[in-house]
Scaffold this motif. Structure first.
Motif, PDB file in Angstrom:
ATOM      1  N   GLN A  28       1.431  -1.389   0.093  1.00  0.00           N
ATOM      2  CA  GLN A  28       0.011   0.710  -0.364  1.00  0.00           C
ATOM      3  C   GLN A  28       0.727   1.070  -0.376  1.00  0.00           C
ATOM      4  OE1 GLN A  28      -3.301   0.194  -0.457  1.00  0.00           O
ATOM      5  NE2 GLN A  28      -3.353   2.473   0.198  1.00  0.00           N
ATOM      6  N   ILE A  29       1.528   1.602   0.747  1.00  0.00           N
ATOM      7  CA  ILE A  29       2.801   2.689   0.844  1.00  0.00           C
ATOM      8  C   ILE A  29       3.771   2.807  -0.491  1.00  0.00           C
ATOM      9  CG2 ILE A  29       4.723   3.494   1.523  1.00  0.00           C
ATOM     10  CD1 ILE A  29       3.795   1.905   4.489  1.00  0.00           C
ATOM     11  N   ARG A  30       3.955   2.067  -1.030  1.00  0.00           N
ATOM     12  CA  ARG A  30       4.812   1.467  -2.217  1.00  0.00           C
ATOM     13  C   ARG A  30       3.572   2.529  -3.431  1.00  0.00           C
ATOM     14  NH1 ARG A  30       8.396  -0.978  -5.611  1.00  0.00           N
ATOM     15  NH2 ARG A  30       7.952  -1.102  -7.809  1.00  0.00           N
ATOM     16  N   LYS A  31       2.537   1.718  -3.576  1.00  0.00           N
ATOM     17  CA  LYS A  31       1.558   2.437  -4.298  1.00  0.00           C
ATOM     18  C   LYS A  31       1.141   3.572  -3.998  1.00  0.00           C
ATOM     19  CE  LYS A  31      -2.537  -0.362  -5.215  1.00  0.00           C
ATOM     20  NZ  LYS A  31      -3.108  -0.674  -4.555  1.00  0.00           N
ATOM     21  N   ALA A  32       1.202   3.833  -3.351  1.00  0.00           N
ATOM     22  CA  ALA A  32       0.315   5.357  -2.378  1.00  0.00           C
ATOM     23  C   ALA A  32       1.718   6.600  -2.655  1.00  0.00           C
ATOM     24  CB  ALA A  32       0.886   5.703  -1.023  1.00  0.00           C
ATOM     25  N   ILE A  33       2.862   5.773  -3.124  1.00  0.00           N
ATOM     26  CA  ILE A  33       4.415   6.844  -3.920  1.00  0.00           C
ATOM     27  C   ILE A  33       4.308   6.471  -4.888  1.00  0.00           C
ATOM     28  CG2 ILE A  33       7.031   7.023  -3.563  1.00  0.00           C
ATOM     29  CD1 ILE A  33       6.749   5.921  -0.646  1.00  0.00           C
ATOM     30  N   LEU A  34       3.694   6.084  -5.551  1.00  0.00           N
ATOM     31  CA  LEU A  34       3.796   5.361  -6.785  1.00  0.00           C
ATOM     32  C   LEU A  34       2.500   6.999  -7.869  1.00  0.00           C
ATOM     33  CD1 LEU A  34       4.992   2.247  -8.029  1.00  0.00           C
ATOM     34  CD2 LEU A  34       7.294   4.466  -7.915  1.00  0.00           C
ATOM     35  N   ASN A  35       2.104   6.630  -7.044  1.00  0.00           N
ATOM     36  CA  ASN A  35       0.727   6.943  -7.487  1.00  0.00           C
ATOM     37  C   ASN A  35       0.508   9.095  -7.148  1.00  0.00           C
ATOM     38  OD1 ASN A  35      -2.207   8.473  -5.786  1.00  0.00           O
ATOM     39  ND2 ASN A  35      -3.250   7.060  -8.072  1.00  0.00           N
ATOM     40  N   ARG A  36       1.590   9.071  -5.973  1.00  0.00           N
ATOM     41  CA  ARG A  36       1.654  10.844  -5.573  1.00  0.00           C
ATOM     42  C   ARG A  36       2.205  11.036  -6.851  1.00  0.00           C
ATOM     43  NH1 ARG A  36       2.745  11.260   0.428  1.00  0.00           N
ATOM     44  NH2 ARG A  36       0.821  11.034   1.354  1.00  0.00           N
ATOM     45  N   SER A  37       3.615  10.179  -7.356  1.00  0.00           N
ATOM     46  CA  SER A  37       4.108  10.763  -8.486  1.00  0.00           C
ATOM     47  C   SER A  37       3.504  10.853  -9.523  1.00  0.00           C
ATOM     48  CB  SER A  37       5.266   9.583  -9.036  1.00  0.00           C
ATOM     49  OG  SER A  37       6.607   9.678  -8.155  1.00  0.00           O
ATOM     50  N   ARG A  38       1.776  10.404 -10.164  1.00  0.00           N
ATOM     51  CA  ARG A  38       1.229  10.290 -11.208  1.00  0.00           C
ATOM     52  C   ARG A  38       0.466  11.623 -11.229  1.00  0.00           C
ATOM     53  NH1 ARG A  38       1.573   4.507 -10.827  1.00  0.00           N
ATOM     54  NH2 ARG A  38      -0.375   4.647  -9.786  1.00  0.00           N
ATOM     55  N   THR A  39       0.368  11.136  -9.610  1.00  0.00           N
ATOM     56  CA  THR A  39      -0.208  13.125  -9.739  1.00  0.00           C
ATOM     57  C   THR A  39       0.041  13.796 -10.206  1.00  0.00           C
ATOM     58  OG1 THR A  39      -1.771  12.308  -7.338  1.00  0.00           O
ATOM     59  CG2 THR A  39      -2.079  15.054  -8.073  1.00  0.00           C
ATOM     60  N   ARG A  40       1.612  14.144  -9.659  1.00  0.00           N
ATOM     61  CA  ARG A  40       2.124  15.419 -10.054  1.00  0.00           C
ATOM     62  C   ARG A  40       2.303  15.743 -11.577  1.00  0.00           C
ATOM     63  NH1 ARG A  40       4.623  13.872  -5.167  1.00  0.00           N
ATOM     64  NH2 ARG A  40       6.603  12.115  -6.151  1.00  0.00           N
ATOM     65  N   GLU A  41       2.891  14.985 -11.982  1.00  0.00           N
ATOM     66  CA  GLU A  41       2.812  14.428 -13.677  1.00  0.00           C
ATOM     67  C   GLU A  41       1.722  14.455 -14.717  1.00  0.00           C
ATOM     68  OE1 GLU A  41       4.547  10.624 -14.279  1.00  0.00           O
ATOM     69  OE2 GLU A  41       6.267  11.149 -13.278  1.00  0.00           O
ATOM     70  N   ARG A  42       0.141  14.199 -14.010  1.00  0.00           N
ATOM     71  CA  ARG A  42      -0.924  14.282 -14.700  1.00  0.00           C
ATOM     72  C   ARG A  42      -1.465  16.035 -15.096  1.00  0.00           C
ATOM     73  NH1 ARG A  42      -4.126  12.038 -10.742  1.00  0.00           N
ATOM     74  NH2 ARG A  42      -3.878  10.011 -11.721  1.00  0.00           N
ATOM     75  N   SER A  43      -1.449  16.543 -15.859  1.00  0.00           N
ATOM     76  CA  SER A  43      -2.644  18.060 -16.138  1.00  0.00           C
ATOM     77  C   SER A  43      -3.073  17.583 -17.189  1.00  0.00           C
ATOM     78  CB  SER A  43      -1.538  19.148 -17.604  1.00  0.00           C
ATOM     79  OG  SER A  43      -0.925  17.717 -18.297  1.00  0.00           O
ATOM     80  N   SER A  44      -4.640  18.890 -16.666  1.00  0.00           N
ATOM     81  CA  SER A  44      -5.199  18.171 -17.300  1.00  0.00           C
ATOM     82  C   SER A  44      -5.749  19.358 -18.282  1.00  0.00           C
ATOM     83  CB  SER A  44      -6.737  18.087 -15.938  1.00  0.00           C
ATOM     84  OG  SER A  44      -7.784  18.705 -16.835  1.00  0.00           O
ATOM     85  N   GLY A  45      -6.258  19.802 -19.993  1.00  0.00           N
ATOM     86  CA  GLY A  45      -6.672  20.730 -20.750  1.00  0.00           C
ATOM     87  C   GLY A  45      -7.594  21.170 -20.198  1.00  0.00           C
ATOM     88  N   GLY A  46      -8.103  20.572 -18.779  1.00  0.00           N
ATOM     89  CA  GLY A  46     -10.048  21.127 -18.805  1.00  0.00           C
ATOM     90  C   GLY A  46     -10.817  21.204 -19.982  1.00  0.00           C
ATOM     91  N   PHE A  47     -12.588  21.498 -19.581  1.00  0.00           N
ATOM     92  CA  PHE A  47     -13.433  21.475 -20.738  1.00  0.00           C
ATOM     93  C   PHE A  47     -13.143  22.775 -21.257  1.00  0.00           C
ATOM     94  CE2 PHE A  47     -13.089  18.600 -17.212  1.00  0.00           C
ATOM     95  CZ  PHE A  47     -12.801  17.265 -17.513  1.00  0.00           C
ATOM     96  N   ALA A  48     -13.981  21.728 -22.824  1.00  0.00           N
ATOM     97  CA  ALA A  48     -14.973  23.281 -23.197  1.00  0.00           C
ATOM     98  C   ALA A  48     -16.264  23.782 -22.778  1.00  0.00           C
ATOM     99  CB  ALA A  48     -15.097  22.406 -25.253  1.00  0.00           C
ATOM    100  N   SER A  49     -16.679  22.689 -22.789  1.00  0.00           N
ATOM    101  CA  SER A  49     -18.118  23.442 -21.842  1.00  0.00           C
ATOM    102  C   SER A  49     -18.600  23.012 -20.441  1.00  0.00           C
ATOM    103  CB  SER A  49     -19.414  22.949 -22.947  1.00  0.00           C
ATOM    104  OG  SER A  49     -19.459  21.510 -23.070  1.00  0.00           O
ATOM    105  N   ILE A  50     -19.418  22.611 -20.031  1.00  0.00           N
ATOM    106  CA  ILE A  50     -19.804  21.966 -18.288  1.00  0.00           C
ATOM    107  C   ILE A  50     -20.310  20.761 -19.049  1.00  0.00           C
ATOM    108  CG2 ILE A  50     -21.967  21.861 -16.871  1.00  0.00           C
ATOM    109  CD1 ILE A  50     -21.890  25.169 -16.088  1.00  0.00           C
ATOM    110  N   ASP A  51     -21.034  20.379 -20.492  1.00  0.00           N
ATOM    111  CA  ASP A  51     -21.641  19.119 -20.728  1.00  0.00           C
ATOM    112  C   ASP A  51     -20.738  18.311 -20.787  1.00  0.00           C
ATOM    113  OD1 ASP A  51     -24.245  20.177 -20.496  1.00  0.00           O
ATOM    114  OD2 ASP A  51     -24.132  20.206 -22.760  1.00  0.00           O
ATOM    115  N   GLU A  52     -19.650  19.083 -21.519  1.00  0.00           N
ATOM    116  CA  GLU A  52     -18.640  17.922 -21.237  1.00  0.00           C
ATOM    117  C   GLU A  52     -17.650  17.085 -20.136  1.00  0.00           C
ATOM    118  OE1 GLU A  52     -13.721  18.140 -23.530  1.00  0.00           O
ATOM    119  OE2 GLU A  52     -15.555  19.388 -24.504  1.00  0.00           O
ATOM    120  N   ALA A  53     -17.926  18.217 -19.191  1.00  0.00           N
ATOM    121  CA  ALA A  53     -17.232  17.904 -17.681  1.00  0.00           C
ATOM    122  C   ALA A  53     -18.054  16.756 -17.218  1.00  0.00           C
ATOM    123  CB  ALA A  53     -16.717  19.219 -16.964  1.00  0.00           C
ATOM    124  N   VAL A  54     -19.668  16.763 -17.567  1.00  0.00           N
ATOM    125  CA  VAL A  54     -20.458  16.022 -17.058  1.00  0.00           C
ATOM    126  C   VAL A  54     -20.508  14.760 -17.288  1.00  0.00           C
ATOM    127  CG1 VAL A  54     -22.676  15.518 -16.818  1.00  0.00           C
ATOM    128  CG2 VAL A  54     -21.819  18.380 -16.146  1.00  0.00           C
TER     129      VAL A  54
END
Length: 291
Positions: free
Chosen positions: A148-174
């Motif tokens: 669990q600790i290993r997964k959590a540390i690796l997951n944090r690395s992915r969170t730092r690397e993850r980026s979001s381009g956002g959404f063109a509309s609220i409908d797209e987010a929904v």
């Protein structure tokens, strides 16, 4: 959609002892709620206080206050990782800042986990506990800790690397929300409208990306049962017929840890309280004996 449901709710901002701001929705001003029982509602993971808007019109017998948990909705993000016990500290700080000494607690999903643990740690504050689709903290066997600790540390690395381009509309987010959660488009829209803001011409999530980090440690089952056994107030668990399947196993394994608990199963999915709000409210009102 959210504006119509917000007509009976009021925005409120609390400042905690550590300087963070927590956003609340309440059904009327405090001056209009004298004598009504206080009901504090805690939402689920990556939801926000708008998830209780369908319930709110049917809970007029209460002074209803719905909390945006840290990192969600309009509340400030944390500067530290989101660790389960810190949710309890946040709720304690919120109660202190607002001057709530005793109240009823309503929680959905993560909110139910927080509420149940809080009621065990501060039993003198909680009059009644209502859990929707959640029943005590998540646990793990002792031998699962290294993985669990290993997964959590690796997951944090992915969170730092993850980026979001956002959404063109609220409908797209929904649509994106419906793809990853068992939720109807109508319910998802209520949550998304409060969880989104426009930045650089795109709709972006307000929620803290670090909320997606895995917990490095979970309680043992014995520790969770000790918390549940420490709850002194009456407890109501409401499940959705098509909700989390694991709740049935949890009920069988844990219901005897509570001093007094009853269970109701209603039609609907994990967010049944948004789709089946009338029946959900009926059981809450009856359980709290306010009529």
């Amino acid at each position: 959609m959210i504006n119509a449901m917000m007509s009976t709710m009021h925005e409120r901002l609390l400042t905690l002892a550590d300087g963070r701001h927590v956003a609340l929705l309440e059904n009327q001003s405090a001056d209009d709620q004298q004598g009504k029982p206080l009901l504090i509602a805690l939402h689920g993971w990556l939801d926000n206080s708008a998830s209780f808007l369908p319930l709110a019109p049917h809970l007029g017998d209460f002074h209803l206050i719905c909390v945006d948990l840290s990192g969600h909705g309009h509340s400030d993000h944390k500067t530290t990782p989101y660790v389960f016990v810190d949710w309890l500290d946040d709720l304690y700080q919120i109660a202190q800042a607002a001057g709530w000494s005793r109240f009823n607690l309503l929680g959905h999903s993560l909110g139910a986990l927080i509420a149940s643990a809080y009621a065990g740690v501060f039993p003198e504050q909680v009059e009644r506990l209502i859990m929707l689709e959640g029943m005590g903290p998540l646990t793990q066997p002792d031998d699962a800790v290294p993985a669990q600790i290993r997964k959590a540390i690796l997951n944090r690395s992915r969170t730092r690397e993850r980026s979001s381009g956002g959404f063109a509309s609220i409908d797209e987010a929904v649509l994106a929300r419906c793809k990853v959660a068992d939720i109807t488009p109508q319910a998802a829209r209520l949550i998304c409208e409060r969880q989104l803001e426009v930045r650089a011409g795109r709709w972006q999530w307000r929620s803290d990306p670090r909320l997606r980090d895995l917990s490095p440690l979970r309680m043992s089952e014995g520790q969770a049962r000790a918390l549940m056994a420490a709850i002194r107030c009456p407890v109501l668990l409401i499940q959705g017929e098509q909700g989390f399947a694991a709740l049935e196993t949890q009920w069988q394994a844990r219901h005897d840890a509570f001093q007094q608990i009853e269970r109701v199963i209603l039609g609907g999915n994990h967010h049944f309280h948004m789709e089946n709000s009338v029946d959900t409210a009926v059981y809450i009102v009856k359980f709290c004996q306010v009529r």
